[in-house]
Structure formats: C-alpha cells, structure tokens
Design a protein around this motif. Structure first.
Motif, short mmCIF file in Angstrom:
data_model
loop_
_atom_site.label_atom_id
_atom_site.label_comp_id
_atom_site.label_asym_id
_atom_site.label_seq_id
_atom_site.Cartn_x
_atom_site.Cartn_y
_atom_site.Cartn_z
N SER A 16 -13.26 2.18 -0.71
CA SER A 16 -12.13 2.17 0.07
C SER A 16 -11.04 1.43 -1.02
N ILE A 17 -11.59 0.41 -1.57
CA ILE A 17 -10.86 -0.14 -2.61
C ILE A 17 -10.45 0.73 -3.95
N GLN A 18 -11.53 1.43 -4.34
CA GLN A 18 -11.34 2.42 -5.49
C GLN A 18 -10.19 3.53 -4.88
N ARG A 19 -10.37 3.98 -3.81
CA ARG A 19 -9.58 5.33 -3.30
C ARG A 19 -7.94 4.48 -3.09
N GLU A 20 -7.73 3.38 -2.80
CA GLU A 20 -6.31 2.86 -2.69
C GLU A 20 -5.86 2.52 -3.89
N ILE A 21 -6.80 2.14 -4.89
CA ILE A 21 -5.98 1.58 -6.28
C ILE A 21 -5.74 3.25 -6.80
N LYS A 22 -6.49 4.17 -6.67
CA LYS A 22 -5.97 5.44 -7.18
C LYS A 22 -4.84 6.26 -6.40
N CYS A 23 -4.48 5.34 -5.41
CA CYS A 23 -3.08 5.95 -4.66
C CYS A 23 -1.83 5.40 -5.06
#
Length: 74
Positions: free
Chosen positions: A35-42
């Motif tokens: 979830s953290i990685q996904r949000e950073i990519k956004c």
C-alpha cells in the motif's frame, strides 16, 4: 544545523501517505508495504514541485524570523 521539522518528508509526505495508507486498513505487513509503495507511485511531479515551493517558503520564513516561532505567520 537545520531542524528535523524542515525535512519535506516530515511535514508533507508522511502525513499524506499515512492518511491514504491507513484508509486501506491493511492488517498484514506485506499489505502495508504494498500500500505504501502504491501510494508513493501515485504522487505526481507537479505535487512534488508544490511541496518543494512550500518547503522553501517555510524555510525562508524561519530565516526571516531568526529561528523564532513563525508558524502563525504562514
């Protein structure tokens, strides 16, 4: 030496990520990491440019006020 309060990740990124990541209500460590990685990519470049501009304004205000309290002026 700069205060740790002047690190853009501290006054912007972590708060933003925390709100978005906690909204997913992950219960497993791997889910949380994903979830953290996904949000950073956004996060888009324009948003980071705004963060940088705000950071510079914040830092300049601190210098202008000789390191005294200045948050009420922002």
């Amino acid at each position: 030496m700069a205060s740790l309060d002047f690190i853009p990740c501290d006054f912007y990124l972590w708060g933003k990520l925390k709100n978005k990541v906690y909204a997913t209500n992950s219960h497993m460590l791997d889910e949380l990491k994903d979830s953290i990685q996904r949000e950073i990519k956004c996060i888009i470049a324009r948003e980071l440019m705004c963060v940088n501009a705000d950071f510079l304004r914040y830092y300049q205000m601190c210098i202008k006020e000789n390191g005294q309290h200045f948050q009420h002026l922002l």
